[in-house]
Scaffold this active site. Structure first.
Site, PDB file in Angstrom:
ATOM      1  N   SER A  63       5.056  40.459  -3.105  1.00  0.00           N
ATOM      2  CA  SER A  63       4.396  41.316  -2.110  1.00  0.00           C
ATOM      3  C   SER A  63       2.884  41.398  -2.208  1.00  0.00           C
ATOM      4  CB  SER A  63       4.980  42.736  -2.183  1.00  0.00           C
ATOM      5  OG  SER A  63       6.265  42.765  -1.598  1.00  0.00           O
ATOM      6  N   LYS A  66       0.858  40.661   0.893  1.00  0.00           N
ATOM      7  CA  LYS A  66       0.489  41.657   1.911  1.00  0.00           C
ATOM      8  C   LYS A  66      -1.003  41.975   1.905  1.00  0.00           C
ATOM      9  CE  LYS A  66       5.063  43.858   2.226  1.00  0.00           C
ATOM     10  NZ  LYS A  66       5.892  43.182   1.224  1.00  0.00           N
ATOM     11  N   SER A 122       4.819  48.926   0.360  1.00  0.00           N
ATOM     12  CA  SER A 122       5.242  47.540   0.533  1.00  0.00           C
ATOM     13  C   SER A 122       6.385  47.345   1.520  1.00  0.00           C
ATOM     14  CB  SER A 122       5.635  46.965  -0.840  1.00  0.00           C
ATOM     15  OG  SER A 122       5.501  45.578  -0.872  1.00  0.00           O
ATOM     16  N   LYS A 238      -2.367  46.033  -5.380  1.00  0.00           N
ATOM     17  CA  LYS A 238      -1.046  45.812  -4.764  1.00  0.00           C
ATOM     18  C   LYS A 238      -0.085  45.259  -5.820  1.00  0.00           C
ATOM     19  CE  LYS A 238       1.907  45.683  -1.436  1.00  0.00           C
ATOM     20  NZ  LYS A 238       2.958  45.951  -2.458  1.00  0.00           N
TER      21      LYS A 238
END
Length: 475
Positions: A63, A66, A122, A238
């Protein structure tokens, strides 16, 4: 005697060796490491790779993908745009990947709310809906993602979807991910979103009361000093996880005016946060940034012309990129850094740049600075052209004697004016000084009268003043 000379020479050699060790420039620190398979920490301002481990090996990103998705969305849409969740964006995801927003077909949220959901917890559905909104389709958006990779100079990575879920050809390297994060965290809105601890999502069909979501990045949200994840310099970042990818992490930190980014790929639970934290701390404690302006004088100081390509410049006609810096081990001097003047400028170089100075330290790239030619229009306005000079040369010679005679009259007039001004100024000063003295005397008299009145001697004081006035009149 010979023995004494040998001893003396030995002492001299030892001293020279000692001085060589003392004045040798610092080595590049390497006393750190991580348990993850790959990782990197870079300076966000200079782009310097401070530490790297398997930085060019490709891994599934999970993720942290992203981050790139969010950057492209911010560059190609308005925060107030409304995003509609299609059936495909909601349900066309990997089995078991969840629906953290509990959205359904037809739900609408703003781009801004979708971005918070994308980054903080997420949500894969938010990634799909944003991709359809910006790219027209997920396929269209994925093309935008890979085009952005080329723009950022990422040559070792490829994306198949906007969420980071598994893909046969979806992979990144730690180095490319650091380049992506560097561009992303130069976007103030993305930093703002990524640094939020929580965010309130408006009502949707399955959440009529709305929904509060929370940041999953432990270094960013943890404020407990006793926690192993506590790191006050962490600003944004993140997380990511897939069985195939392991734990992945990107962290952006600020401390003492410096900005660092760490990336972890193929990490293990909990430890990947510690790895990211340790890399950042290593970068902050072992390295520092030196400004180029004020230190770099080879091209902008002195009288020796500087040749750049086919043109020659005076140093006074050149100036450096104002905020450029280099990242070096603490204790290193700017004079110990090597430089290379690049005249074949890369694509996207700023307007007015005539060369690029690339800096290295122990064969490591530590920063760069553009060299600009000062505006030619300014130089032309300051210096008359040869044609103009030639045209007026005879007129200038013809008027020399006349101007000299006029000059005498002008100087005489100026002298008289200056003298008159000096007299007037002196007179004004004397008058002002006299007034000031009179005022001070009057104040002293008044103060004395008040004091004598309090003591009962005011009559005597008035008598003395009258006697003095009469005496002055007679004189």
């Amino acid at each position: 005697m010979k023995r004494r000379i040998k001893v003396l020479l030995s002492c001299v050699l030892i001293c020279q060796l000692f001085l060589m060790n003392v004045y040798a420039k610092p080595d590049w620190p390497s006393d750190t490491g991580i348990q993850a398979e790959a990782g990197i920490v870079i300076d966000a301002d200079t782009g310097t790779v401070i530490f790297g481990q398997n930085i060019h090996a490709a891994y599934p990103p999970a993720s942290i993908t992203k981050i790139l998705t969010a950057l492209i969305v911010l560059e190609n849409s308005d925060l107030t745009d409304m995003v509609t969740f299609s059936k495909d964006s909601v349900y066309n995801v990997e089995e078991g990947s969840g629906n953290k927003l509990n959205v359904t077909n037809g739900d609408t949220l703003s781009v801004e709310d979708c971005l918070y959901s994308l980054i903080l917890h997420s949500c894969n559905q938010a990634a799909n809906a944003l991709a359809e909104h910006v790219g027209g389709s997920r396929e269209g958006f994925v093309k935008m993602m890979n085009d952005k990779l080329t723009e950022l100079g990422c040559t070792e990575s490829h994306f198949e979807n906007p969420s980071g879920l598994n893909g046969d050809t979806q992979h990144v390297t730690a180095y490319d991910m650091a380049l992506i994060a560097r561009a992303a965290y130069n976007n103030k809105k993305l930093v703002e979103i990524s640094s939020a601890v929580s965010h309130k999502i408006p009502p949707t069909a399955n959440n009529p009361e709305g929904l509060t979501i929370y940041n999953e990045h432990r270094l960013v949200k943890t404020t407990d000093e006793s926690s192993e994840f506590y790191y006050p310099a962490a600003v944004a970042g993140k997380t990511g996880y897939l069985i195939k990818a392991g734990n992945t992490l990107v962290t952006y930190a600020e401390k003492d005016g410096r900005r660092l980014i760490s990336v972890i790929l193929k990490g293990s639970p909990r430890q990947y946060f510690i790895d990211g934290k340790n890399l950042l701390e290593f970068g902050f404690t072992q390295f520092e940034n030196l400004p180029v302006t004020g230190n770099e004088t080879e091209y902008t100081a002195g009288d020796t012309p500087v040749t750049i390509g086919t043109k020659s410049y005076q140093p006074s006609d050149l100036e450096l990129e104002p905020d450029a810096a280099v990242t070096v081990p603490k204790g290193a001097e700017f004079s110990e850094i090597d430089r290379e003047l690049v005249t074949d400028l890369p694509a996207g170089s700023p307007k007015g740049a005539v060369a690029l100075i690339r800096y290295t330290y122990n064969d490591r790239a530590v920063g760069q600075a553009y060299l600009f030619a000062k505006a030619e229009e300014e130089s032309q306005s300051e210096q008359p052209s040869k044609e103009s000079s030639g045209k007026h040369e005879e007129e200038t010679k013809a008027d020399t004697n006349n101007n000299s005679q006029k000059g005498i009259g002008v100087f005489g007039t100026l002298f008289i004016a200056a003298a008159a001004f000096a007299v007037a100024a002196g007179t004004a000063f004397a008058v002002k000084k006299k007034r000031k003295e009179s005022k001070e005397i009057a104040l002293r008299k008044e103060e004395r009268r008040r004091r004598l009145m309090e003591e009962g001697d005011a009559d005597d004081f008035e008598r003395i003043l009258n006697e003095r006035r009469n005496k002055k009149k007679k004189n």
